[in-house]
Design an enzyme around this catalytic site. Structure first.
Site, PDB file in Angstrom:
ATOM      1  N   ARG A 144       0.745  -1.360  -0.025  1.00  0.00           N
ATOM      2  CA  ARG A 144       0.269   0.179   0.051  1.00  0.00           C
ATOM      3  C   ARG A 144       0.696   1.489   0.268  1.00  0.00           C
ATOM      4  O   ARG A 144       1.995   1.371   0.423  1.00  0.00           O
ATOM      5  CB  ARG A 144      -1.058  -0.041   1.236  1.00  0.00           C
ATOM      6  CG  ARG A 144      -1.774  -1.076   1.375  1.00  0.00           C
ATOM      7  CD  ARG A 144      -2.751  -0.948   2.601  1.00  0.00           C
ATOM      8  NE  ARG A 144      -3.393   0.289   2.493  1.00  0.00           N
ATOM      9  CZ  ARG A 144      -4.607   0.313   3.003  1.00  0.00           C
ATOM     10  NH1 ARG A 144      -5.199  -0.427   3.902  1.00  0.00           N
ATOM     11  NH2 ARG A 144      -5.227   1.675   2.909  1.00  0.00           N
ATOM     12  N   ARG A 184       2.912   4.975 -16.065  1.00  0.00           N
ATOM     13  CA  ARG A 184       3.210   4.881 -17.632  1.00  0.00           C
ATOM     14  C   ARG A 184       4.483   5.694 -17.810  1.00  0.00           C
ATOM     15  O   ARG A 184       5.518   5.120 -18.607  1.00  0.00           O
ATOM     16  CB  ARG A 184       2.176   5.127 -18.622  1.00  0.00           C
ATOM     17  CG  ARG A 184       1.228   4.258 -18.474  1.00  0.00           C
ATOM     18  CD  ARG A 184       0.110   4.493 -19.695  1.00  0.00           C
ATOM     19  NE  ARG A 184      -1.332   3.968 -19.372  1.00  0.00           N
ATOM     20  CZ  ARG A 184      -2.505   4.556 -18.853  1.00  0.00           C
ATOM     21  NH1 ARG A 184      -2.262   5.813 -18.824  1.00  0.00           N
ATOM     22  NH2 ARG A 184      -3.408   4.128 -18.769  1.00  0.00           N
ATOM     23  N   CYS A 202      -7.780   3.063 -12.191  1.00  0.00           N
ATOM     24  CA  CYS A 202      -8.249   4.212 -11.419  1.00  0.00           C
ATOM     25  C   CYS A 202      -9.426   3.959 -10.984  1.00  0.00           C
ATOM     26  O   CYS A 202     -10.428   3.442 -11.785  1.00  0.00           O
ATOM     27  CB  CYS A 202      -7.980   5.230 -12.212  1.00  0.00           C
ATOM     28  SG  CYS A 202      -6.224   5.798 -12.624  1.00  0.00           S
ATOM     29  N   GLU A 249     -12.269   7.080  -4.669  1.00  0.00           N
ATOM     30  CA  GLU A 249     -12.027   6.865  -3.208  1.00  0.00           C
ATOM     31  C   GLU A 249     -13.563   7.170  -2.782  1.00  0.00           C
ATOM     32  O   GLU A 249     -14.240   8.415  -3.209  1.00  0.00           O
ATOM     33  CB  GLU A 249     -11.153   7.859  -2.782  1.00  0.00           C
ATOM     34  CG  GLU A 249     -10.871   7.693  -1.035  1.00  0.00           C
ATOM     35  CD  GLU A 249     -10.110   6.245  -0.598  1.00  0.00           C
ATOM     36  OE1 GLU A 249      -9.303   5.764  -1.636  1.00  0.00           O
ATOM     37  OE2 GLU A 249     -10.468   6.035   0.256  1.00  0.00           O
ATOM     38  N   ARG A 304      -4.325   7.076  -3.578  1.00  0.00           N
ATOM     39  CA  ARG A 304      -3.827   5.638  -2.851  1.00  0.00           C
ATOM     40  C   ARG A 304      -3.513   4.956  -3.939  1.00  0.00           C
ATOM     41  O   ARG A 304      -3.921   4.794  -4.955  1.00  0.00           O
ATOM     42  CB  ARG A 304      -4.920   5.200  -1.898  1.00  0.00           C
ATOM     43  CG  ARG A 304      -5.503   6.076  -0.685  1.00  0.00           C
ATOM     44  CD  ARG A 304      -6.589   5.701  -0.054  1.00  0.00           C
ATOM     45  NE  ARG A 304      -7.027   6.339   0.975  1.00  0.00           N
ATOM     46  CZ  ARG A 304      -6.886   6.314   2.279  1.00  0.00           C
ATOM     47  NH1 ARG A 304      -6.296   5.274   2.617  1.00  0.00           N
ATOM     48  NH2 ARG A 304      -7.394   7.183   2.821  1.00  0.00           N
ATOM     49  N   TYR A 343       3.914   6.148   2.775  1.00  0.00           N
ATOM     50  CA  TYR A 343       2.721   7.328   2.917  1.00  0.00           C
ATOM     51  C   TYR A 343       3.672   8.494   2.906  1.00  0.00           C
ATOM     52  O   TYR A 343       4.651   8.843   3.662  1.00  0.00           O
ATOM     53  CB  TYR A 343       1.931   7.030   4.216  1.00  0.00           C
ATOM     54  CG  TYR A 343       0.979   5.891   4.125  1.00  0.00           C
ATOM     55  CD1 TYR A 343      -0.090   5.922   3.536  1.00  0.00           C
ATOM     56  CD2 TYR A 343       1.477   4.518   4.439  1.00  0.00           C
ATOM     57  CE1 TYR A 343      -0.977   4.857   3.613  1.00  0.00           C
ATOM     58  CE2 TYR A 343       0.839   3.553   4.405  1.00  0.00           C
ATOM     59  CZ  TYR A 343      -0.615   3.678   3.981  1.00  0.00           C
ATOM     60  OH  TYR A 343      -1.242   2.674   3.865  1.00  0.00           O
ATOM     61  N   ARG A 396      -1.941   5.547   7.917  1.00  0.00           N
ATOM     62  CA  ARG A 396      -1.743   4.183   8.517  1.00  0.00           C
ATOM     63  C   ARG A 396      -0.710   4.117   9.340  1.00  0.00           C
ATOM     64  O   ARG A 396       0.486   3.434   9.034  1.00  0.00           O
ATOM     65  CB  ARG A 396      -1.789   3.173   7.244  1.00  0.00           C
ATOM     66  CG  ARG A 396      -3.152   3.162   6.743  1.00  0.00           C
ATOM     67  CD  ARG A 396      -4.690   2.803   7.539  1.00  0.00           C
ATOM     68  NE  ARG A 396      -3.991   1.647   8.145  1.00  0.00           N
ATOM     69  CZ  ARG A 396      -4.360   0.141   7.833  1.00  0.00           C
ATOM     70  NH1 ARG A 396      -5.228   0.040   6.623  1.00  0.00           N
ATOM     71  NH2 ARG A 396      -4.106  -0.812   8.523  1.00  0.00           N
TER      72      ARG A 396
END
Length: 122
Positions: free
Chosen positions: A9, A65, A76, A79, A91, A109, A117
């Site tokens: 993540r 890319r 994509c 959220e 994210r 992050y 997180r």
């Protein structure tokens, strides 16, 4: 340990919804995820990008890319728009094969997403 399918993540934010900054921040996030975890191109199975409702100027996956990940399945999605959520947030959920255990993966992050997180190893 034999290679296993794992998920990695990451998240970042942008200050403004402009393609140049989205591209720059997403590239920094992807490069950080790859570098911190020793991931190479052929390890990557797919990458899912999400963006908050306030990002409209470009597809975050387009940045992948630009660093040679165009042959990796990319998608994509939007959220969830949750009260109190981090604005201008992108994210990433990267599926990969690795010999690392789940506990040894280092999630990344950046920018305004650094505190999202803090329970995960970074």
């Amino acid at each position: 340990m034999p290679p296993a399918v794992r998920a990695l993540r990451g998240a970042t934010t942008v200050d403004a919804d402009v393609p140049e900054q989205i591209d720059e921040r997403v590239v920094a996030l992807l490069e950080g995820m790859l570098e911190r975890n020793g991931v190479v191109h052929d390890d990557i199975i797919s990458i899912l990008f999400t963006a908050t409702d306030d990002i409209h100027s470009c597809f975050p996956a387009a940045a992948a890319r630009s660093i040679g990940l165009g042959d990796v399945p990319l998608i994509c999605a939007r959220e969830l728009d949750i009260d109190g959520g981090t604005p201008h947030c992108i994210r990433i959920l990267m599926h990969l094969t690795t010999e690392r255990s789940r506990a040894d993966l280092r999630h990344v992050y950046l920018e305004g997403a650094k505190g999202l997180r803090d329970d995960l190893p970074v």
